[in-house]
Design a protein around this motif. Structure first.
Motif, PDB file in Angstrom:
ATOM      1  N   THR A 107      -5.516  49.490  81.536  1.00 59.26           N
ATOM      2  CA  THR A 107      -6.360  49.253  80.366  1.00 59.26           C
ATOM      3  C   THR A 107      -7.692  49.985  80.507  1.00 59.26           C
ATOM      4  O   THR A 107      -8.173  50.591  79.555  1.00 59.26           O
ATOM      5  N   VAL A 108      -8.279  49.932  81.712  1.00 55.09           N
ATOM      6  CA  VAL A 108      -9.566  50.613  81.921  1.00 55.09           C
ATOM      7  C   VAL A 108      -9.411  52.106  81.631  1.00 55.09           C
ATOM      8  O   VAL A 108     -10.208  52.696  80.912  1.00 55.09           O
ATOM      9  N   LYS A 109      -8.327  52.689  82.166  1.00 53.50           N
ATOM     10  CA  LYS A 109      -8.104  54.125  81.950  1.00 53.50           C
ATOM     11  C   LYS A 109      -7.892  54.453  80.479  1.00 53.50           C
ATOM     12  O   LYS A 109      -8.304  55.491  79.993  1.00 53.50           O
ATOM     13  N   GLU A 110      -7.224  53.528  79.768  1.00 53.29           N
ATOM     14  CA  GLU A 110      -6.954  53.757  78.350  1.00 53.29           C
ATOM     15  C   GLU A 110      -8.207  53.594  77.494  1.00 53.29           C
ATOM     16  O   GLU A 110      -8.404  54.295  76.521  1.00 53.29           O
ATOM     17  N   GLN A 111      -9.038  52.619  77.874  1.00 52.48           N
ATOM     18  CA  GLN A 111     -10.179  52.267  77.013  1.00 52.48           C
ATOM     19  C   GLN A 111     -11.431  53.105  77.258  1.00 52.48           C
ATOM     20  O   GLN A 111     -12.251  53.233  76.370  1.00 52.48           O
ATOM     21  N   VAL A 112     -11.582  53.582  78.482  1.00 50.75           N
ATOM     22  CA  VAL A 112     -12.819  54.303  78.797  1.00 50.75           C
ATOM     23  C   VAL A 112     -12.522  55.798  78.920  1.00 50.75           C
ATOM     24  O   VAL A 112     -11.656  56.194  79.682  1.00 50.75           O
ATOM     25  N   GLU A 152       4.984  42.587  67.484  1.00 58.40           N
ATOM     26  CA  GLU A 152       3.548  42.532  67.238  1.00 58.40           C
ATOM     27  C   GLU A 152       2.939  43.824  67.750  1.00 58.40           C
ATOM     28  O   GLU A 152       2.798  44.022  68.946  1.00 58.40           O
ATOM     29  N   VAL A 153       2.635  44.705  66.842  1.00 59.79           N
ATOM     30  CA  VAL A 153       2.167  46.027  67.243  1.00 59.79           C
ATOM     31  C   VAL A 153       0.744  45.970  67.761  1.00 59.79           C
ATOM     32  O   VAL A 153       0.454  46.391  68.870  1.00 59.79           O
ATOM     33  N   ASN A 154      -0.130  45.435  66.957  1.00 62.86           N
ATOM     34  CA  ASN A 154      -1.530  45.371  67.356  1.00 62.86           C
ATOM     35  C   ASN A 154      -1.911  43.910  67.569  1.00 62.86           C
ATOM     36  O   ASN A 154      -2.191  43.199  66.619  1.00 62.86           O
ATOM     37  N   ALA A 155      -1.895  43.493  68.817  1.00 60.96           N
ATOM     38  CA  ALA A 155      -2.163  42.095  69.140  1.00 60.96           C
ATOM     39  C   ALA A 155      -3.617  41.740  68.843  1.00 60.96           C
ATOM     40  O   ALA A 155      -4.500  42.596  68.960  1.00 60.96           O
ATOM     41  N   GLY A 194     -14.431  52.643  64.610  1.00 62.56           N
ATOM     42  CA  GLY A 194     -15.819  53.075  64.788  1.00 62.56           C
ATOM     43  C   GLY A 194     -16.060  54.351  64.010  1.00 62.56           C
ATOM     44  O   GLY A 194     -15.481  55.379  64.307  1.00 62.56           O
ATOM     45  N   ARG A 195     -16.922  54.250  62.991  1.00 60.55           N
ATOM     46  CA  ARG A 195     -17.198  55.439  62.195  1.00 60.55           C
ATOM     47  C   ARG A 195     -18.481  56.097  62.677  1.00 60.55           C
ATOM     48  O   ARG A 195     -19.490  55.421  62.874  1.00 60.55           O
ATOM     49  N   ALA A 196     -18.419  57.411  62.857  1.00 55.86           N
ATOM     50  CA  ALA A 196     -19.621  58.144  63.261  1.00 55.86           C
ATOM     51  C   ALA A 196     -20.615  58.110  62.108  1.00 55.86           C
ATOM     52  O   ALA A 196     -20.230  58.211  60.955  1.00 55.86           O
ATOM     53  N   ILE A 197     -21.896  57.929  62.428  1.00 58.97           N
ATOM     54  CA  ILE A 197     -22.889  57.941  61.350  1.00 58.97           C
ATOM     55  C   ILE A 197     -23.661  59.255  61.355  1.00 58.97           C
ATOM     56  O   ILE A 197     -24.568  59.462  60.577  1.00 58.97           O
ATOM     57  N   GLU A 215     -17.795  63.906  66.331  1.00 56.14           N
ATOM     58  CA  GLU A 215     -16.342  63.823  66.164  1.00 56.14           C
ATOM     59  C   GLU A 215     -15.774  62.875  67.206  1.00 56.14           C
ATOM     60  O   GLU A 215     -16.307  62.781  68.296  1.00 56.14           O
ATOM     61  N   PRO A 216     -14.676  62.182  66.948  1.00 53.32           N
ATOM     62  CA  PRO A 216     -14.027  62.148  65.644  1.00 53.32           C
ATOM     63  C   PRO A 216     -14.813  61.280  64.675  1.00 53.32           C
ATOM     64  O   PRO A 216     -15.605  60.441  65.108  1.00 53.32           O
ATOM     65  N   LYS A 217     -14.572  61.487  63.405  1.00 56.25           N
ATOM     66  CA  LYS A 217     -15.281  60.703  62.410  1.00 56.25           C
ATOM     67  C   LYS A 217     -14.930  59.219  62.590  1.00 56.25           C
ATOM     68  O   LYS A 217     -15.789  58.366  62.514  1.00 56.25           O
ATOM     69  N   TYR A 218     -13.647  58.974  62.859  1.00 49.49           N
ATOM     70  CA  TYR A 218     -13.214  57.594  63.104  1.00 49.49           C
ATOM     71  C   TYR A 218     -12.610  57.472  64.486  1.00 49.49           C
ATOM     72  O   TYR A 218     -11.787  58.286  64.879  1.00 49.49           O
ATOM     73  N   LYS A 219     -13.011  56.432  65.181  1.00 46.59           N
ATOM     74  CA  LYS A 219     -12.422  56.158  66.491  1.00 46.59           C
ATOM     75  C   LYS A 219     -11.648  54.850  66.421  1.00 46.59           C
ATOM     76  O   LYS A 219     -12.137  53.873  65.855  1.00 46.59           O
ATOM     77  N   PHE A 220     -10.484  54.853  67.007  1.00 45.73           N
ATOM     78  CA  PHE A 220      -9.705  53.620  67.127  1.00 45.73           C
ATOM     79  C   PHE A 220      -9.444  53.391  68.607  1.00 45.73           C
ATOM     80  O   PHE A 220      -9.415  54.332  69.383  1.00 45.73           O
ATOM     81  N   PRO A 221      -9.225  52.143  69.019  1.00 48.12           N
ATOM     82  CA  PRO A 221      -8.947  51.906  70.431  1.00 48.12           C
ATOM     83  C   PRO A 221      -7.692  52.659  70.871  1.00 48.12           C
ATOM     84  O   PRO A 221      -6.771  52.835  70.068  1.00 48.12           O
ATOM     85  N   ALA A 222      -7.683  53.104  72.143  1.00 52.35           N
ATOM     86  CA  ALA A 222      -6.519  53.802  72.670  1.00 52.35           C
ATOM     87  C   ALA A 222      -5.305  52.884  72.556  1.00 52.35           C
ATOM     88  O   ALA A 222      -5.403  51.691  72.791  1.00 52.35           O
TER      89      ALA A 222
END
Ligand SMILES: [Zn+2]
Length: 250
Positions: A10-15, A139-142, A202-205, A209-216
């Motif tokens: 999870t750490v590797k995926e998230q950071v 359940e795709v996105n828990a 997460g939308r960049a203001i 880039e990227p304009k939108y970020k989603f969790p890995a």
């Protein structure tokens, strides 16, 4: 004493490496859209004349230093992932590096008791599970086990986009000043059809880039499916004003 649980995966995926570089305030030159290069920041680096030996592949989320003395000081390893990087920077074990990253970036860990369960669940593929239990929809996105703290719904950017503070508060939308991959972005909570929080977009203001970020690992197609439903109901609401106008997401 109970040992703290470390979920390396999870750490590797998230950071991301970018998150870690930002944490250390290390600035590298962007040489292509997936690679950064510059002076090696590692304490194992002794060569003064190699100013471009360190590179990061932001797509693969890996780094390497080409300086032979630096490689030698790291037992012959050219580079590695975020955990290896922090372990060299902090001169600590990979496990301690993961713990630090977990703390710095608030990587959610499964609540105690569910950890064993999670491990066994991972072994099954969604197909295997569906086969065993055909009536249960995968359940795709828990649902998330945490909420982001300190979201600022009064940020001027919202007003610029024509979103009233009251609306932003209602949807939990706002600027996130904390650390991690959503730092400095406008966060938009995404709920599943049961109203449970499953992610933040997460939308960049600014122009980043990227304009939108989603969790890995987040299933974006599923999000869009749900968002589409949300859009039907809140055509003039905050989600539509933020997302509908951005063709990049739809
Ligand atoms: Zn080096």
């Amino acid at each position: 004493m109970k040992e703290t649980f470390v979920d390396f995966r999870t750490v590797k995926e998230q950071v991301s490496m970018k998150d870690v570089l930002d944490h250390y305030k290390i600035e590298l030159r962007q040489v292509s859209n997936i690679s950064l290069r510059g002076k090696c920041p590692l304490p194992t680096h002794s060569s003064g004349n190699s100013t471009q030996s360190f590179n990061v592949n932001t797509e693969k989320n890996v780094w390497a230093c080409q300086s032979s003395s630096c490689v030698e000081a790291r037992d012959g390893r050219k580079g590695g992932n975020v955990l290896d990087f922090v372990s060299v920077m902090e001169n600590c074990s990979v496990r301690d590096a993961a713990l630090r990253l977990q703390n710095w970036f608030l990587v959610p860990t499964p609540p105690a008791g569910q950890q064993e369960k999670k491990k066994t669940e991972i072994k099954e593929t969604p197909e295997q599970r569906a086969e065993k239990n055909p009536d249960v929809i995968e359940e795709v996105n828990a649902p998330l086990a945490f909420v982001l703290k300190g979201i600022d719904s009064t940020h001027p950017y919202l007003k610029e986009r024509g979103i009233e503070e009251e609306t932003a508060k209602h949807f939990g939308v706002g600027f996130f000043p904390g650390r991690g991959s959503m730092a400095g972005r406008l966060v938009i909570p995404i709920a599943n059809e049961r109203g449970e929080l499953v992610a933040y977009a997460g939308r960049a203001i600014d122009q980043s880039e990227p304009k939108y970020k989603f969790p890995a690992g987040f299933k974006k197609s599923e999000v869009l499916f749900n968002l589409n439903r949300v859009l039907l109901f809140h055509r003039r609401g905050v989600i539509s004003s933020l997302l509908l106008r951005d063709s990049s997401i739809a």
